[in-house]
Design a protein around this motif. Structure first.
Motif, PDB file in Angstrom:
ATOM      1  N   CYS A 103       3.689  70.162  -9.595  1.00  0.00           N
ATOM      2  CA  CYS A 103       3.458  68.830  -9.041  1.00  0.00           C
ATOM      3  C   CYS A 103       3.311  68.975  -7.535  1.00  0.00           C
ATOM      4  CB  CYS A 103       4.620  67.896  -9.378  1.00  0.00           C
ATOM      5  SG  CYS A 103       4.517  66.273  -8.591  1.00  0.00           S
ATOM      6  N   GLY A 104       2.184  68.536  -6.991  1.00  0.00           N
ATOM      7  CA  GLY A 104       1.982  68.666  -5.555  1.00  0.00           C
ATOM      8  C   GLY A 104       0.987  67.645  -5.038  1.00  0.00           C
ATOM      9  N   TYR A 105       1.014  67.458  -3.733  1.00  0.00           N
ATOM     10  CA  TYR A 105       0.067  66.554  -3.076  1.00  0.00           C
ATOM     11  C   TYR A 105      -0.302  67.158  -1.734  1.00  0.00           C
ATOM     12  CZ  TYR A 105       3.952  64.953  -0.129  1.00  0.00           C
ATOM     13  OH  TYR A 105       5.002  64.901   0.763  1.00  0.00           O
ATOM     14  N   ARG A 110      -3.068  71.118  -3.227  1.00  0.00           N
ATOM     15  CA  ARG A 110      -4.175  72.083  -3.171  1.00  0.00           C
ATOM     16  C   ARG A 110      -3.736  73.414  -3.788  1.00  0.00           C
ATOM     17  NH1 ARG A 110      -5.662  70.955   1.774  1.00  0.00           N
ATOM     18  NH2 ARG A 110      -6.906  69.322   0.804  1.00  0.00           N
ATOM     19  N   ALA A 111      -2.550  73.880  -3.407  1.00  0.00           N
ATOM     20  CA  ALA A 111      -2.028  75.124  -3.984  1.00  0.00           C
ATOM     21  C   ALA A 111      -1.922  75.010  -5.501  1.00  0.00           C
ATOM     22  CB  ALA A 111      -0.664  75.451  -3.371  1.00  0.00           C
ATOM     23  N   ALA A 112      -1.378  73.884  -5.965  1.00  0.00           N
ATOM     24  CA  ALA A 112      -1.195  73.683  -7.404  1.00  0.00           C
ATOM     25  C   ALA A 112      -2.532  73.634  -8.129  1.00  0.00           C
ATOM     26  CB  ALA A 112      -0.404  72.397  -7.642  1.00  0.00           C
ATOM     27  N   VAL A 127       0.632  67.726 -12.192  1.00  0.00           N
ATOM     28  CA  VAL A 127       0.554  66.392 -11.592  1.00  0.00           C
ATOM     29  C   VAL A 127       0.042  66.592 -10.176  1.00  0.00           C
ATOM     30  CG1 VAL A 127       1.812  64.343 -10.821  1.00  0.00           C
ATOM     31  CG2 VAL A 127       2.407  65.424 -13.001  1.00  0.00           C
ATOM     32  N   THR A 128      -1.131  66.058  -9.902  1.00  0.00           N
ATOM     33  CA  THR A 128      -1.774  66.268  -8.603  1.00  0.00           C
ATOM     34  C   THR A 128      -1.925  64.951  -7.859  1.00  0.00           C
ATOM     35  OG1 THR A 128      -3.845  66.921  -7.509  1.00  0.00           O
ATOM     36  CG2 THR A 128      -4.025  66.247  -9.796  1.00  0.00           C
ATOM     37  N   GLY A 129      -1.607  64.961  -6.597  1.00  0.00           N
ATOM     38  CA  GLY A 129      -1.851  63.803  -5.750  1.00  0.00           C
ATOM     39  C   GLY A 129      -3.316  63.770  -5.336  1.00  0.00           C
ATOM     40  N   VAL A 278       0.930  52.089  -2.520  1.00  0.00           N
ATOM     41  CA  VAL A 278       1.367  53.452  -2.201  1.00  0.00           C
ATOM     42  C   VAL A 278       0.325  54.117  -1.304  1.00  0.00           C
ATOM     43  CG1 VAL A 278       1.897  55.733  -3.177  1.00  0.00           C
ATOM     44  CG2 VAL A 278       2.681  53.647  -4.338  1.00  0.00           C
ATOM     45  N   GLY A 279       0.795  54.847  -0.293  1.00  0.00           N
ATOM     46  CA  GLY A 279      -0.078  55.558   0.615  1.00  0.00           C
ATOM     47  C   GLY A 279      -0.228  57.021   0.245  1.00  0.00           C
ATOM     48  N   HIS A 280      -0.252  57.882   1.261  1.00  0.00           N
ATOM     49  CA  HIS A 280      -0.563  59.296   1.057  1.00  0.00           C
ATOM     50  C   HIS A 280       0.626  60.121   0.573  1.00  0.00           C
ATOM     51  CE1 HIS A 280      -3.218  62.706   1.554  1.00  0.00           C
ATOM     52  NE2 HIS A 280      -2.330  63.340   2.288  1.00  0.00           N
ATOM     53  N   ASN A 281       1.823  59.720   0.949  1.00  0.00           N
ATOM     54  CA  ASN A 281       3.028  60.497   0.636  1.00  0.00           C
ATOM     55  C   ASN A 281       3.547  60.089  -0.746  1.00  0.00           C
ATOM     56  OD1 ASN A 281       5.334  62.040   0.771  1.00  0.00           O
ATOM     57  ND2 ASN A 281       6.244  60.956   2.493  1.00  0.00           N
ATOM     58  N   ILE A 282       2.775  60.402  -1.763  1.00  0.00           N
ATOM     59  CA  ILE A 282       2.950  59.834  -3.100  1.00  0.00           C
ATOM     60  C   ILE A 282       4.352  60.019  -3.687  1.00  0.00           C
ATOM     61  CG2 ILE A 282       2.149  60.019  -5.495  1.00  0.00           C
ATOM     62  CD1 ILE A 282      -0.685  60.491  -4.271  1.00  0.00           C
TER      63      ILE A 282
END
Length: 300
Positions: A103-105, A110-112, A127-129, A278-282
């Protein structure tokens, strides 16, 4: 009250990588990956509930953040996308994790996404942001719509010597402004920012950040050791693992459109969920929705 676990370290070929771990070591692994400019604090309300359900939860500090350090002073302080993916693979190898839910955003997403695309056997689910996070670097030099370009001011700032100096001298101020612009409707922003800000005091933070934003526009060379990964990414490989994409409707970096332009990059079971308010920092703004997405995949 703090939810974060004591910091632990694992040595990879490149890093003395700091991470927090929750839950039993025998549990099914889940790795939670923060972005720029954030920290593991983004997952404070997600890691403990996962651990309580028996999962082994790993929350690393990315290269250039917090206590994570490079092993050698001679290593390029690269922030390129291939480096982030390689760090994730080497973290998994060092912890003897054959396969994990990811799970990353932002940078962590990107790494995930890269590991899911190029090494799908290592990824149980994703789970990707904000969808498909792989950079299309060959196309980066093409101008975009003006309303998109103006949101990237910080990237162009970092392309200049003035931007390097500005980030060096005012890293907390710059990053706090980005939090404000990217999560304009988040009520807890001012309260939460001081918890992550110390992670930006890492001595490599500026170098890694500057390299990241210059490399993606081909203004600096990448690490030669990572060239084979970057070449594979120019093909924009599809992601075949089961995926849920979470998109913040109020994201100030790149608001998600009504049409999902990323769906063509996912060839497995895929779902997109829009998060109102919700903004960028999911994960930090919407921990319940993030936790639900993970559990929906893990418990299938």
């Amino acid at each position: 009250m703090s939810n974060h676990a004591p910091i632990q370290y694992v040595r990879t070929p490149i890093l003395n990588l700091a991470y927090e771990e929750h839950g039993p070591i025998t549990g099914d692994p889940v790795i939670l990956l923060h972005g720029f400019p954030y920290s593991p604090r983004a997952f404070d309300e997600i890691a403990p509930p996962l651990a309580a359900k028996g999962y082994r939860v790993i929350v690393p500090y990315l290269r250039g953040y917090g206590p994570t350090r490079f092993n050698s002073p001679d290593t390029l302080r690269s922030g390129q996308q291939a480096a982030l993916a390689q760090d994730l693979l080497e973290l998994m190898d060092a912890l003897s994790i054959e396969q994990a839910a990811l799970c990353g955003y932002d940078w962590g997403g990107r790494a995930a996404c890269i590991v899911a695309a190029l090494w799908p056997e290592r990824v149980r689910c994703l789970v990707t942001g904000d969808g498909y996070n792989l950079q299309n670097i060959p196309r980066s030099i093409r101008p975009r719509a003006p309303e998109t370009e103006h949101r990237l001011w910080y990237q162009y700032y970092f392309h200049t010597p003035r931007g390097v100096e500005g980030l060096t001298e005012n890293r907390r101020g710059v990053c706090e402004l980005l939090w404000k612009l990217w999560s304009p409707t988040w009520a807890n922003r001012a309260e939460r920012y001081p918890l992550s800000a110390p992670a930006f005091d890492n001595p490599d933070f500026v170098d890694v950040v500057i390299h990241s934003y210059r490399h993606r526009f081909m203004y600096v060379a990448g690490d030669p050791a990572l060239e084979s990964i970057e070449e594979a990414l120019t093909l924009q490989p599809p992601i075949s693992v089961t995926t849920i994409s979470l998109c913040g409707a109020d994201d100030g970096v790149g608001p998600a459109g009504e049409v999902d332009d990323d769906i063509e990059h996912f060839t497995g079971c895929y779902e997109r969920r829009m998060l109102a308010g919700v903004g960028h920092n999911i994960p930090e703004e919407a921990p319940e929705a993030t936790l639900k997405a993970l559990l929906d995949l893990l418990q299938r």
